[in-house]
Write a protein that holds these residues in place. Structure first.
Motif, short mmCIF file in Angstrom:
data_model
loop_
_atom_site.label_atom_id
_atom_site.label_comp_id
_atom_site.label_asym_id
_atom_site.label_seq_id
_atom_site.Cartn_x
_atom_site.Cartn_y
_atom_site.Cartn_z
N THR A 182 -12.93 -22.48 6.99
CA THR A 182 -13.52 -22.90 5.71
C THR A 182 -12.66 -22.40 4.56
OG1 THR A 182 -14.89 -20.92 5.57
CG2 THR A 182 -15.81 -22.83 6.72
N ALA A 183 -12.97 -22.89 3.35
CA ALA A 183 -12.21 -22.47 2.17
C ALA A 183 -12.36 -20.97 1.94
CB ALA A 183 -12.66 -23.25 0.95
N LYS A 184 -13.55 -20.44 2.18
CA LYS A 184 -13.78 -19.01 1.99
C LYS A 184 -12.96 -18.19 2.98
CE LYS A 184 -17.44 -15.52 1.97
NZ LYS A 184 -18.90 -15.28 2.17
N GLU A 185 -12.88 -18.65 4.24
CA GLU A 185 -12.10 -17.92 5.23
C GLU A 185 -10.61 -17.97 4.93
OE1 GLU A 185 -14.99 -18.48 9.15
OE2 GLU A 185 -13.39 -19.92 8.74
N LEU A 186 -10.12 -19.11 4.44
CA LEU A 186 -8.71 -19.20 4.05
C LEU A 186 -8.40 -18.27 2.89
CD1 LEU A 186 -8.13 -23.05 4.31
CD2 LEU A 186 -7.35 -21.30 5.90
N ARG A 187 -9.32 -18.21 1.90
CA ARG A 187 -9.10 -17.31 0.78
C ARG A 187 -9.11 -15.86 1.23
NH1 ARG A 187 -13.04 -18.82 -1.83
NH2 ARG A 187 -14.49 -17.10 -1.49
N GLU A 188 -10.01 -15.51 2.15
CA GLU A 188 -10.04 -14.14 2.66
C GLU A 188 -8.78 -13.81 3.45
OE1 GLU A 188 -13.60 -13.97 4.91
OE2 GLU A 188 -14.93 -13.70 3.15
N ALA A 189 -8.24 -14.81 4.17
CA ALA A 189 -6.99 -14.58 4.91
C ALA A 189 -5.83 -14.30 3.96
CB ALA A 189 -6.69 -15.79 5.80
N ARG A 190 -5.77 -15.06 2.86
CA ARG A 190 -4.70 -14.80 1.87
C ARG A 190 -4.86 -13.43 1.23
NH1 ARG A 190 -5.58 -20.36 0.65
NH2 ARG A 190 -7.03 -19.77 -1.02
N GLU A 191 -6.09 -13.07 0.91
CA GLU A 191 -6.32 -11.75 0.31
C GLU A 191 -5.97 -10.63 1.28
OE1 GLU A 191 -10.37 -11.87 -0.85
OE2 GLU A 191 -10.04 -13.15 -2.62
N THR A 192 -6.30 -10.81 2.55
CA THR A 192 -5.95 -9.79 3.55
C THR A 192 -4.44 -9.67 3.70
OG1 THR A 192 -7.99 -10.32 4.75
CG2 THR A 192 -6.32 -9.05 5.92
N ALA A 193 -3.74 -10.81 3.68
CA ALA A 193 -2.28 -10.77 3.77
C ALA A 193 -1.67 -10.08 2.56
CB ALA A 193 -1.74 -12.19 3.90
N GLU A 194 -2.19 -10.35 1.36
CA GLU A 194 -1.70 -9.69 0.15
C GLU A 194 -1.95 -8.18 0.22
OE1 GLU A 194 -0.02 -10.65 -2.38
OE2 GLU A 194 0.03 -12.81 -2.13
N ALA A 195 -3.14 -7.80 0.69
CA ALA A 195 -3.46 -6.37 0.80
C ALA A 195 -2.54 -5.68 1.81
CB ALA A 195 -4.92 -6.20 1.21
N ARG A 196 -2.24 -6.37 2.91
CA ARG A 196 -1.34 -5.79 3.91
C ARG A 196 0.07 -5.64 3.35
NH1 ARG A 196 -0.05 -8.60 9.79
NH2 ARG A 196 1.52 -7.07 10.50
#
Length: 542
Positions: A182-196
């Motif tokens: 979903t759009a929310k899961e894609l946004r969370e994946a991008r945020e997790t990648a940025e945090a990493r």
């Protein structure tokens, strides 16, 4: 890949500092994008051994990224931002001397000359003539530079493009999602990648200093272990350009305050920035951390006379704290609590807490560059149109001529000329579905992102022309002969006696031209800094 003007400038920078062979490698990569080593050698026309040596030098100086590709193996890519930052290296050395003395400037200059070095190599190279005293002095300066984040560790991850790491981390996070994301899961994946990615950068920064345990034995039988930070001697260090750019940004803001108010107001803002200097680590910060009035007052010296910039009603001399509050109220536009006053402020004051607003000031500096270009090319009428569209939004030609108090016959060619320069843009609003021009509204507006991009390209072209002009002036036969003669060891020791009067006049004329070109280059580079480095703060201009 970079655009044509940026690519020409990068190639010129590399050629002037590393020679034509390295410039050929950079030119191929800027034109074709990332490539493996054999293809770079074939396209540049160089031998494989020569190409490999040039790439090693460019990687050492952080101009090239390298990454592993599934199809081509190891590929190389030009770090355009790092290449363009080389125009500011002289200013970085000057800043290091102002902050840390000559020892700090020597260390920064040595690292800039070699790309990256280990502490032992730095100390051994600089303390050749006085191993005992110089070694301690340079070790102390190096510790201060690393502790203040002016030097940062160079790890394996710093040679890989952040874009590649971000894409790889996003793919790994998306692979963990089961089913259709979903759009929310894609946004969370991008945020997790940025945090990493940010966590890896923070961990790499911490490798520069290490904790050293030291035992202190006294008369008693107890022993206390004290930890102190020392520079990690196994790590290669490179110059942290962003930390030096922060000082350039702060200087621009202080100069803007002095230009708008007076020198005393500039001293107050400079003291406010100094109070939070240790916590200013990113150029993209929206504002500084909060600081108190007491901390700001501590940064002011006893020689600073704040009363010179204020008209006090009472004959009794006011206290420093009260004058400081007056200045901060002026800088925060406290007398104008409207959106216009907020947009014109430099600081925000909440009780006794003060913050410098980088985003607001950066947006204003960028708009001032736009207005300066509009005035230079189209006069005061061009500035009037720019301010009108920035304040009012989209307007048609009749509204602009009416509100801007210009005749229609003058407004129409002016708008067309400004549109040709990409200072303003045109929006079509059709009345019907057939998009008939006779039944269409044509609204003028300013696309700030487009305007800033075009201005930045023009500034890159100007920097290239300045460097080309400097090289052409030095390549004139008469000047070139005199410059080559001055480089001789006997002539350099006694120029007055071994150079003729005509040769000294030629040198004086050449140095005067070079000084003018250098001043012009610094002014253009300052505009580039405002548009590019402060660009992240102005993308949401309303």
């Amino acid at each position: 890949m970079a655009d044509a003007d940026t690519a020409r400038l990068c190639k010129q920078i590399v050629q002037s500092q590393f020679g034509p062979l390295a410039a050929s490698v950079v030119s191929v990569l800027l034109t074709r994008g990332r490539l493996p080593l054999p293809l770079i050698a074939r396209l540049s026309g160089l031998k494989l051994r020569t190409t490999r040596a040039a790439i090693i030098v460019l990687v050492q100086h952080n101009i090239l990224w390298h990454a592993q590709s599934d199809d081509d193996g190891e590929v190389f890519e030009v770090n355009v931002d790092e290449c363009l930052l080389r125009l500011r290296y002289g200013r970085y050395v000057w800043q290091a001397e102002q902050l840390f003395g000559k020892a700090g400037a020597d260390i920064v200059q040595l690292i800039l000359d070699h790309g990256k070095l280990r502490p032992l190599d730095i100390i051994s190279r600089l303390s050749v003539y006085d191993p005992l005293k110089a070694s301690a002095m340079y070790s102390q300066a190096l510790h201060r530079l690393v502790d203040g984040s002016y030097l940062r560790p160079s790890t394996i991850l710093s040679h890989i493009s952040p874009r590649d790491k971000r894409i790889r981390y996003e793919v790994e996070e998306k692979a963990k999602i089961s089913g259709f994301p979903t759009a929310k899961e894609l946004r969370e994946a991008r945020e997790t990648a940025e945090a990493r990615l940010k966590r890896e950068e923070d961990e790499a920064e911490q490798t520069g200093m290490k904790r050293k345990a030291r035992d202190q034995s006294g008369r008693s039988s107890k022993r206390k272990a004290m930890d102190e930070d020392v520079v990690n001697e196994e790590v290669y260090f490179r110059v942290n350009c962003e930390k030096f750019n922060i000082h350039i940004r702060n200087k621009l803001i202080v100069d803007a305050v002095i230009e708008r108010f007076n020198e005393s107001a500039g001293l107050v803002l400079q003291a406010t920035l100094k109070a939070t200097d240790a916590k200013q680590m990113k150029l993209s910060d929206v504002r500084t951390d909060t600081t108190s009035l007491a901390n700001i007052a501590m940064q002011l010296s006893d020689d600073d006379d704040l009363s010179a910039g204020l008209v006090l009603q009472s004959s009794k001399k006011a206290s420093t704290m009260s004058m400081l509050k007056n200045y901060l109220g002026i800088l925060a536009c406290a007398d104008n609590p409207t959106p216009a006053g907020r947009a014109a402020s430099f600081v925000s004051v909440n009780g006794s807490k003060v913050q410098v607003e980088f985003e607001i000031v950066g947006r204003r500096l960028r708009r001032r560059v736009l207005e300066t270009v509009a005035r230079e090319r189209h006069g005061d009428d061009g500035v009037r149109v720019v301010r009108l569209l920035l304040d009012s939004g989209k307007m048609d030609e009749k509204q602009i001529s009416k509100i801007g108090m210009m005749a229609n016959k003058d407004a129409r060619p002016l708008l067309s000329a400004m549109s040709a320069d990409s200072l303003i843009s045109l929006q079509e609003v059709p009345k019907s579905a057939d998009r008939n021009p006779t039944r269409t509204f044509y609204l003028w507006f300013i696309d700030l992102q487009k305007s800033y991009s075009v201005l930045l390209d023009n500034l890159y072209k100007t920097l290239y022309n300045i460097a080309t002009r400097r090289q052409a002036e030095s390549d004139e036969p008469v000047v070139k002969a005199v410059l080559e003669k001055r480089q001789r060891s006997d002539v350099s020791q006694d120029e007055e006696r071994l150079l003729t009067r005509n040769e000294r006049e030629i040198l004086a004329q050449w140095e005067k031209k070079r000084e003018k070109l250098t001043v012009l280059e610094m002014r253009v580079e300052e505009a580039v800094f405002i548009l590019r480095d402060l660009g992240a703060l102005g993308n949401s201009d309303d």
